[in-house]
Design an enzyme around this catalytic site. Structure first.
Site, PDB file in Angstrom:
ATOM      1  N   ASP A  13     -33.507 -24.098 -31.745  1.00 62.14           N
ATOM      2  CA  ASP A  13     -34.542 -23.659 -30.789  1.00 62.14           C
ATOM      3  C   ASP A  13     -35.952 -24.124 -31.154  1.00 62.14           C
ATOM      4  OD1 ASP A  13     -32.815 -22.435 -29.047  1.00 62.14           O
ATOM      5  OD2 ASP A  13     -33.016 -20.455 -29.944  1.00 62.14           O
ATOM      6  N   LYS A  38     -24.490 -35.987 -28.411  1.00 60.77           N
ATOM      7  CA  LYS A  38     -24.588 -34.672 -29.048  1.00 60.77           C
ATOM      8  C   LYS A  38     -23.251 -34.486 -29.752  1.00 60.77           C
ATOM      9  CE  LYS A  38     -26.249 -30.479 -29.695  1.00 60.77           C
ATOM     10  NZ  LYS A  38     -27.524 -30.111 -30.309  1.00 60.77           N
ATOM     11  N   ALA A 121     -27.111 -30.755 -34.450  1.00 60.42           N
ATOM     12  CA  ALA A 121     -26.917 -29.336 -34.101  1.00 60.42           C
ATOM     13  C   ALA A 121     -27.616 -28.490 -35.156  1.00 60.42           C
ATOM     14  CB  ALA A 121     -25.424 -29.005 -34.065  1.00 60.42           C
TER      15      ALA A 121
HETATM   16  N1  LIG Z   1     -42.757 -28.097 -25.427  1.00 64.09           N
HETATM   17  C1  LIG Z   1     -41.991 -27.235 -24.755  1.00 64.09           C
HETATM   18  N2  LIG Z   1     -42.403 -26.706 -23.570  1.00 64.09           N
HETATM   19  C2  LIG Z   1     -41.652 -25.825 -22.882  1.00 64.09           C
HETATM   20  N3  LIG Z   1     -40.464 -25.377 -23.309  1.00 64.09           N
HETATM   21  C3  LIG Z   1     -40.005 -25.874 -24.492  1.00 64.09           C
HETATM   22  C4  LIG Z   1     -40.739 -26.809 -25.269  1.00 64.09           C
HETATM   23  N4  LIG Z   1     -40.017 -27.112 -26.390  1.00 64.09           N
HETATM   24  C5  LIG Z   1     -38.899 -26.386 -26.293  1.00 64.09           C
HETATM   25  N5  LIG Z   1     -38.875 -25.636 -25.161  1.00 64.09           N
HETATM   26  C6  LIG Z   1     -37.865 -24.674 -24.709  1.00 64.09           C
HETATM   27  O1  LIG Z   1     -37.497 -23.863 -25.826  1.00 64.09           O
HETATM   28  C7  LIG Z   1     -36.091 -23.685 -25.866  1.00 64.09           C
HETATM   29  C8  LIG Z   1     -35.550 -24.307 -27.159  1.00 64.09           C
HETATM   30  O2  LIG Z   1     -35.840 -25.706 -27.128  1.00 64.09           O
HETATM   31  P1  LIG Z   1     -34.689 -26.785 -27.369  1.00 64.09           P
HETATM   32  O3  LIG Z   1     -35.285 -28.117 -27.096  1.00 64.09           O
HETATM   33  O4  LIG Z   1     -33.458 -26.417 -26.579  1.00 64.09           O
HETATM   34  O5  LIG Z   1     -34.441 -26.549 -28.922  1.00 64.09           O
HETATM   35  P2  LIG Z   1     -33.274 -27.081 -29.897  1.00 64.09           P
HETATM   36  O6  LIG Z   1     -32.641 -28.260 -29.222  1.00 64.09           O
HETATM   37  O7  LIG Z   1     -34.000 -27.425 -31.163  1.00 64.09           O
HETATM   38  O8  LIG Z   1     -32.337 -25.932 -30.088  1.00 64.09           O
HETATM   39  C9  LIG Z   1     -35.527 -24.329 -24.599  1.00 64.09           C
HETATM   40  O9  LIG Z   1     -35.437 -23.354 -23.583  1.00 64.09           O
HETATM   41  C10 LIG Z   1     -36.579 -25.368 -24.245  1.00 64.09           C
HETATM   42  O10 LIG Z   1     -36.617 -25.689 -22.878  1.00 64.09           O
HETATM   43 MG   LIG Z   2     -30.636 -28.647 -28.671  1.00 64.76          MG
END
Ligand SMILES: Nc1ncnc2c1ncn2[C@@H]1O[C@H](COP(=O)(O)OP(=O)(O)O)[C@@H](O)[C@H]1O
Ligand SMILES: [Mg+2]
Length: 246
Positions: A13, A38, A121
């Site tokens: 996250d 992925k 992951a």
């Molecule tokens: N810069 C950003 N602006 C808006 N939402 C973001 C941003 N970075 C991450 N998120 C949101 O936060 C959550 C976690 O991000 P994500 O990219 O899925 O993390 P990871 O892949 O590291 O688990 C998701 O709902 C994503 O859309």
């Molecule tokens: Mg992710």
């Protein structure tokens, strides 16, 4: 030049999927036939048959890309329902993750595509089996790494620990991207604003960009992607990945 990049994170996250999607979108819009893999997705979308990998769906939505004629398993060879560590999700499914299968699929994708972006992951030491972590996968992939971290309390520590572990393993981290997964509260702003300089004081690894909170990234034309592109130093990022052309 490497034909791939690994998107690692300081944890879960932190913004890996958003960064991966933004890079895929950027490259595909510029006629680079990039695809994302992925290798292991936990927390599958089981409402759809066959199951779907939410991260891949987010990447493809952002890039308006849907490789329907290719096997889904090539992009995501290991897909599990519980949202937990890959080693545990595989065990609960009576399965075992075989890194050789991940490499075979990566090679297959690169036979028909130019460039591969691999989203890991979770964090660096997340186990894929009882004896094999993301760090081992990154070593075997032998490609540049982008480390994604989130601007928040704790990130200096997570980022420096992640860099140290990869450095210790002899891995080359091309750069860091900081993301902002939630709108910054006024009370947390002074921490977020200090994070980049605090990290830069301890490492030579460049920061490619600080991605602000993006209000709308729901589809390829959503305005958040313009803000994403503005936040990244693309010349530096592409140069570090060996993809820069004048
Ligand atoms: N810069 C950003 N602006 C808006 N939402 C973001 C941003 N970075 C991450 N998120 C949101 O936060 C959550 C976690 O991000 P994500 O990219 O899925 O993390 P990871 O892949 O590291 O688990 C998701 O709902 C994503 O859309
Ligand atoms: Mg992710």
């Amino acid at each position: 030049m490497s034909d791939r990049v690994f998107i690692a994170g300081t944890g879960t996250d932190v913004g890996k999927t958003v960064v991966t999607a933004g890079i895929l979108r950027y490259l595909r819009q510029r006629e680079v036939d990039a695809v994302v893999m992925k290798p292991v997705q936990t927390g599958a979308d089981t409402a759809q048959q066959p199951w779907r990998a939410p991260d891949l769906e987010a990447h493809w939505r952002a890039a308006a890309f849907d490789p329907q004629d290719e096997p889904y398993s090539r992009f995501c060879p290991y897909l599990y329902a519980p949202a937990c560590s890959p080693h545990l999700a595989a065990r609960l499914a009576g399965d075992a993750i075989d890194p050789k299968v991940i490499h075979q699929n990566a090679r297959a994708l690169l036979e028909t595509h130019e460039y591969l972006i691999v989203e890991g992951a979770g964090g660096i030491y997340v186990p894929l089996t009882d004896r094999y972590t993301n760090l081992d996968l990154m070593k075997e992939m032998a490609c540049p790494i982008i480390l994604v971290a989130h601007v928040a309390l704790g990130t200096i520590n997570y980022t420096l620990l992640s860099l140290e572990s990869m450095n210790h393993a002899g891995l080359k981290v091309a750069g860091i991207i900081l993301s902002t997964p939630e709108p910054l509260s006024e009370s947390a702003r002074f921490i977020a604003e200090d994070n980049p300089a605090a990290i830069e004081a301890f490492t030579e690894v460049p920061i490619f960009g600080i991605v602000p909170w993006l209000e709308d990234i729901t589809h390829a034309e959503a305005p958040g992607w313009d803000a994403f592109e503005e936040a990244i130093d693309w010349e530096l990022l592409l140069t570090q990945l060996g993809l820069w052309h004048d």
